[in-house]
Design an enzyme around this catalytic site. Structure first.
Site, mmCIF file in Angstrom:
data_model
loop_
_atom_site.group_PDB
_atom_site.id
_atom_site.type_symbol
_atom_site.label_atom_id
_atom_site.label_comp_id
_atom_site.label_asym_id
_atom_site.label_seq_id
_atom_site.Cartn_x
_atom_site.Cartn_y
_atom_site.Cartn_z
ATOM 1 N N LYS A 82 0.866 -1.052 -0.052
ATOM 2 C CA LYS A 82 0.073 0.036 -0.013
ATOM 3 C C LYS A 82 0.819 1.287 0.125
ATOM 4 C CE LYS A 82 -4.014 2.104 2.348
ATOM 5 N NZ LYS A 82 -4.887 1.916 3.698
ATOM 6 N N SER A 157 -9.826 2.459 2.849
ATOM 7 C CA SER A 157 -8.821 3.166 1.908
ATOM 8 C C SER A 157 -8.055 2.162 0.942
ATOM 9 C CB SER A 157 -8.031 4.107 2.463
ATOM 10 O OG SER A 157 -7.162 3.379 3.543
ATOM 11 N N SER A 181 -9.899 0.053 7.010
ATOM 12 C CA SER A 181 -9.381 0.185 5.489
ATOM 13 C C SER A 181 -8.721 -1.045 5.159
ATOM 14 C CB SER A 181 -8.345 1.355 5.425
ATOM 15 O OG SER A 181 -8.931 2.558 5.610
#
Lengths: 504, 98, 497
Positions: A82, A157, A181
């Site tokens: 990420k 997210s 997330s």
């Protein structure tokens, strides 16, 4: 679907094949790079891919194997990181324009552990700007699409990390979870996502959203793969003061066992019922019945303060974020706007932050600034912290009678792109079930439990365990996975429609 | 709790964001909506409940007073929008006489 | 801009000053407060930095154990209570020298609180109440380019060096200091001086004001009389020497008094001490009061010192300064006046070390509070900054006692040591300062003096022995002060008896 069998393999099988010399990491890595080239124009799971670097890392593992040197349990397996975690030699943007082109001069602890374990980092995955969002539409670099239905959101997210798994662009990804997330994207893409106990994985090098809530964790397509990755990244880090100085619970053994006989499972009354999509409720209820049939003792548990969790979260998070994001000021790194000799440093800060931050980031910074300002602190931030105490107490009381708590991961399945973009409250509601675990710091995970009958989209079941009892998550996840795979005749992701492969 | 565009402008100044008038008009009602939605926490404002600032009750995490190597100065400055004489170059600072 | 000021006597006759002193001390730890970067002073710019003290995204602070220990020891030495549980907080404000745009500090939970320090003002004790001592981190340094004399106003841009960013600081805040009256400026100076000595005694900081390692902000307000409520205060920053502390307080008293006398009002503001003009000037006025939005630092966990550890640290404290002064006074046999002189010239430690090196207390006092204090004063440095060690002073005194040099030559020896010419013996040798007591050389000079002053010689022959002084003087002059005066006298009297 692309022809390479490596794409649908589990990480565990890939690692075993690589370690045995059955096939090479380079071959596996190349297959995934090809897949990314073929589908990522459509999915947009990645913000940055460095094929040369990945292949070089893969060859290094292959060389070790050839030389008979020992390699780690996931060596040679490709992974997406990420874009909120730093890695030298690659840009870290956090999905924000303000960090476009920033090359950090240091590695996050999670990155260091991945590299040391021989995992092959393919690139950086897309995300909502500074991890603020539940749909990945807040990325300054464009949204990620859900491989199940590319007109829908992949969650957020960490939508890049979940979509990369569901699109078979990577067998493993790293996410970070501040309010859901990791878990919410896992739920809406039919994948596995684990938020470890707060302090169980290091935050060093994780660009902070809300420091007291953020936690990196593993994302995978299978429970065992997630556990293996958890084992690699977890454990004490002296660079993170909030890191727990204790061994990681034996998550791998739990994932291999999946024995839930006698396990006391509490269904949280407050996380369900009205407002939940019927198909979500249905699949959740079936999964709970399945656990019961596998020997778990299922009871209903009440956690009344959870009703206040969302409100407390949307004060604590923006407050911490308003302070954490103050460093993005155009002075030492990142974007700088207006430095033409006519503007002062203060004006350049104002101009840069205006130009560099998106709407949701601005909204949360303003709310946080308000909640912390003198005169409002007690009413907002102070009260939110009291609610946090009540939530911790609810968890403690619940865990006196049950071993784990369960709920749907999200109230709905993936919604169409654009539907909630300018309706922040509707967007926030997606985190209703996941937030309490961030506020209390306990371990939590989402596991796929089927497709919702209304729309044919994945549904996730959330498991919550006490702090440092992360292994219990895997026990439940493995039990469900085994029984459901048998019932379905294969993994859930077998039922995903093939993505259109578009030559890059 | 009414939050006017003026209030938002003041907060934006405190947060160093140069919001446009259009943004102020757009954001003010959204922010007000969010504040209304979270105002329920005030039910516990006067409750006899200690606040929780940290998720887990750790204390006394220290490091030994040992010097570690610095970043090379080139690496420290590599991400700087502007640098000069081994220092970060920034526009003129309007501030306290130092 | 020139302020109207009253004379100090007039000001103090009409108004009662109340002070509040905030002292920031950089701790002498090897590494920074929250990262492993070196704190060494004077390194090239940005060579002592890392992701943490540059405030790079993703970096996290970890507390320096020695800084906590020093903070507790300082708190104990200031007779403070030590918090059984406290936290760090974030103080949020944007400024380019503050890399995270928040400072990690302590807010409503300082590690030490409610203490006092007894200081000596002209020989009388004065007790300053301490509000709190808390931990925080220093900022980077800006260099302002393109304007005049490196000042911020008129600069075209600034250059930032983060070597000092994150150096541990302790901020020590007094309660309002009341009852000092006309001695307020001396009290302020004495407080800072005692605090500095205490910090050095603890070994937690060298507290070098000239390097900014000890900085004082002086709050001051006036009121018509001690029973009146507190007046509006100003905060004077940048007060970076003991002398400036005294002068800045004195100046603000005269400036505020003039304002009040004319029926004006004091503006609550930050002012800056201007060393060159000896005045204070207002800082930039802000539209609104700064809102620091303090909240508990989520990246750090609370500090909860074990009471047993605190007691262990208490046992490491040096003797309290007041007790030490009383003990040394008795040991050394100084008069009260002499002791006061010694303390106010900052010579106490130096004398103690000189005595320890084998020098008699009175001789040590004479050198430090006399000759050396004079030289420090002339060159505008603190006594301890002179390039001579207590052992060297003891060495000079030994030369005097051995008769190698006389008092006058000893002063030249000191001059040589200060000039970096080596140890006292080396200076004596290289400068040829040893007194001459050799009869051959002295006899010739005595004979020459007698021949040159026949009338004086006649008087001595006639029994006026006191006239010998003139001949001795002539010999000393001839031998440039290096003659053994006693032997010269003997030779003169021998020859003329």
């Amino acid at each position: 679907m692309s022809t390479s069998p490596h794409l649908t393999s589990t990480a565990a099988d890939l690692a075993a094949g690589i370690a045995a010399g059955t096939f090479s990491s380079e071959e596996v890595t190349r297959a995934h790079l090809d897949r990314i080239a073929a589908v990522d124009t459509e999915v947009h799971a990645f913000l940055h891919v460095d094929g040369e670097r990945a292949l070089e890392a893969a060859r290094a593992v292959d060389a070790k194997v050839a030389a008979g040197e020992p390699v780690g349990p996931l060596a040679g397996v490709p992974l997406g990181l990420k874009d909120v975690l730093t890695m030298q030699g690659a840009p870290t943007t956090c999905g924000s324009r303000i960090l476009q082109g920033w090359y950090p001069p240091y590695d996050a602890t999670v990155t260091t552990r991945l590299l040391q374990a021989g995992l092959v980092v393919l690139g950086k995955t897309n995300m909502d700007e500074f991890a603020m969002g539940s749909s990945t539409e807040n990325s300054a670099y464009g949204p990620t699409r859900n491989p199940w239905d590319t007109s829908r959101i992949p969650g957020g997210s960490g939508g890049g990390s979940s979509a990369a798994l569901a699109a078979f662009e990577a067998p493993l990804t790293i996410g970070t979870d501040t309010g859901g997330s990791i878990r919410q994207p896992a739920a809406v893409t039919g994948t596995v996502g684990v938020k470890p106990t707060y302090g169980g994985t290091s935050r060093y090098g994780l660009v902070a959203l809300a420091s007291s809530l953020d936690q990196p964790g593993p994302c995978a397509r299978t429970v065992l793969d997630a556990a293996l990755l958890h084992q690699v990244i977890g454990g004490h880090d002296p660079r993170d003061s909030t890191s727990i100085d204790a061994p990681v619970p034996d998550v791998v053994a739990a994932a291999r066992s999946g024995d839930v006989r006698g396990l006391r499972v509490g269904v949280v009354r407050e996380l369900g019922g009205e407002g939940y999509q019927p198909g979500v409720t249905q699949r959740f209820t079936e999964a709970v019945e399945l656990l019961s049939s596998l020997g778990a003792e299922v009871v209903e548990v009440s956690c009344p303060s959870f009703e206040q969790a969302l409100a407390a979260y949307y004060l604590i998070l923006p407050s911490e974020a308003s302070s954490n994001l103050a460093k993005f000021d155009a002075m030492r790194f990142g974007l700088r706007v207006g430095d033409d000799g006519s503007h002062s440093a203060e004006e350049v800060m104002n101009l840069t932050r205006e130009a560099g931050f998106g709407d949701e980031v601005k909204r949360r910074i303003i709310i946080g600034t308000y909640a912390l300002s003198s005169g409002y602190y007690d009413a907002y931030y102070g009260s939110a912290q009291k609610v946090r105490t009540l939530i911790v107490r609810d968890f403690q009381a619940a865990f006196e009678t049950v071993d784990v708590l369960v709920s749907p991961t999200t109230p709905t399945t993936a919604w169409p792109l654009g539907e909630r973009v300018d309706d922040p409250l509707a967007m926030y509601a997606a985190d209703l079930c996941t937030i309490p675990s961030n506020l209390a710091g306990n371990a939590s995970a989402s596991f796929p439990v089927g497709l919702s009958p209304e729309d044919g989209l994945p549904v996730g079941l959330q498991v919550m365990a006490p702090p440092m009892a992360d292994d219990r998550l895997y026990l439940v996840g493995a039990a469900l996975e085994r029984a459901l795979t048998e019932r379905w005749g294969g993994p859930l992701l077998d039922r995903i429609d093939a993505l259109q492969e578009v030559p890059a | 709790m009414a939050l006017t565009p003026d209030d938002v402008a003041k907060l934006a100044r405190l947060a160093r964001i140069d919001l446009t008038p259009a943004e102020l008009e757009h954001l003010a009602p959204q922010l007000e909506g969010i504040l209304e939605a979270v105002a329920s926490v005030q039910q516990v404002r006067d409750a006899d409940v200690p606040p929780t600032s940290h998720a887990l009750p750790l204390t006394n995490v220290f490091r030994p007073d040992m010097v570690q190597p610095s970043l090379p100065v080139e690496a420290a400055l590599a991400g700087a929008p502007a640098a000069e004489e081994s220092r970060f170059r920034v526009p003129q600072i309007l501030g306290e006489e130092a | 801009m020139t302020d109207t000021v009253l004379s100090y006597e007039d000001a103090i006759a009409s108004y009662d000053p109340v002070m509040g002193l905030e002292v920031h001390v950089e701790l002498g730890t090897a590494s920074k407060m929250f990262c492993g970067c070196s704190t060494a002073f004077g390194a090239p710019p940005n060579t002592q930095t890392c992701p943490v003290c540059l405030g790079l995204p993703g970096s996290l602070p970890v507390v320096n154990a020695t800084a906590i220990e020093s903070a507790i020891r300082i708190g104990l030495a200031l007779n403070c209570s030590i918090a059984s549980w406290c936290r760090f907080a974030r103080k949020n404000y944007f400024y380019p020298d503050q890399p995270k745009n928040y400072q990690i500090s302590q807010y409503d939970e300082p590690i030490a609180f409610e203490g006092w320090l007894e200081v000596d003002v002209d020989g009388e004790p004065f007790r300053v109440e301490i509000e709190r001592a808390h931990m925080e981190e220093d900022t980077g340094k800006s260099l302002h380019v393109g304007g005049a004399t490196g000042r911020i106003h008129g600069a075209s841009h600034s250059l930032l060096d983060y070597n000092r960013s994150g150096v541990p600081l302790i901020e020590i805040v007094t309660k309002p200091i009341e009852g000092a009256g006309e001695r307020a400026p001396q009290v302020a100076r004495a407080y800072v001086q005692h605090l500095r000595d205490l910090l050095r005694g603890l070994g937690v900081s060298e507290a070098k004001m000239e390097q900014g390692a000890l900085r004082c902000d002086a709050n001051l307000s006036l009121r018509p009389d001690p029973s009146a409520p507190l007046g509006t205060r100003t905060e004077t920053k940048n007060v970076n020497s003991l002398r400036s502390v005294e002068r800045a307080v004195r100046y603000e008293i005269t400036r505020q008094a003039a304002l009040l006398r004319e029926g004006g009002r004091v503006t609550q503001e930050t002012r800056h001490w201007q060393e060159d003009s000896g005045t204070t000037s207002p800082g930039r006025s802000k539209e609104t009061a700064e809102d620091y939005r303090y909240f508990p630092e989520p990246d750090l966990v609370p500090v909860a010192p074990d009471p047993a550890w605190v007691e262990e640290l208490r046992a490491t404290l040096p003797e309290p300064p007041a007790e030490r002064r009383r003990r040394l006074l008795a040991d050394w046999g100084f008069s009260d006046l002499e002791m006061r002189d010694v303390v106010s010239s900052g010579a106490l430690d130096l004398i103690e070390q000189t005595v320890a090196a084998g020098c008699a207390p009175q001789a040590a006092r004479k050198w430090w509070a006399g000759e050396l204090a004079r030289r420090a004063n002339e060159t505008g440095v603190e006594l301890h900054e002179l390039a001579i060690s207590p052992a060297q002073v003891a060495g000079v005194q030994q030369l005097v006692e051995a008769g190698t040099v006389n008092d006058k030559l000893a002063r030249q020896v000191i001059e040589g040591v200060l000039a970096g010419e080596g140890e006292p013996e080396q200076v004596v040798a290289s400068r040829g300062l040893a007194v001459v007591s050799d009869d051959g050389a002295l006899g010739a000079a005595v004979d020459a003096a007698i021949a040159a002053n026949p009338d004086v010689a006649e008087k001595i022959r006639a029994g006026k022995v006191q006239a010998a002084g003139a001949l001795i003087g002539a010999v000393m002059k001839e031998m440039r002060g290096k003659a053994d005066a006693a032997r010269v006298r003997e030779l003169v009297l021998e020859r003329l008896s």
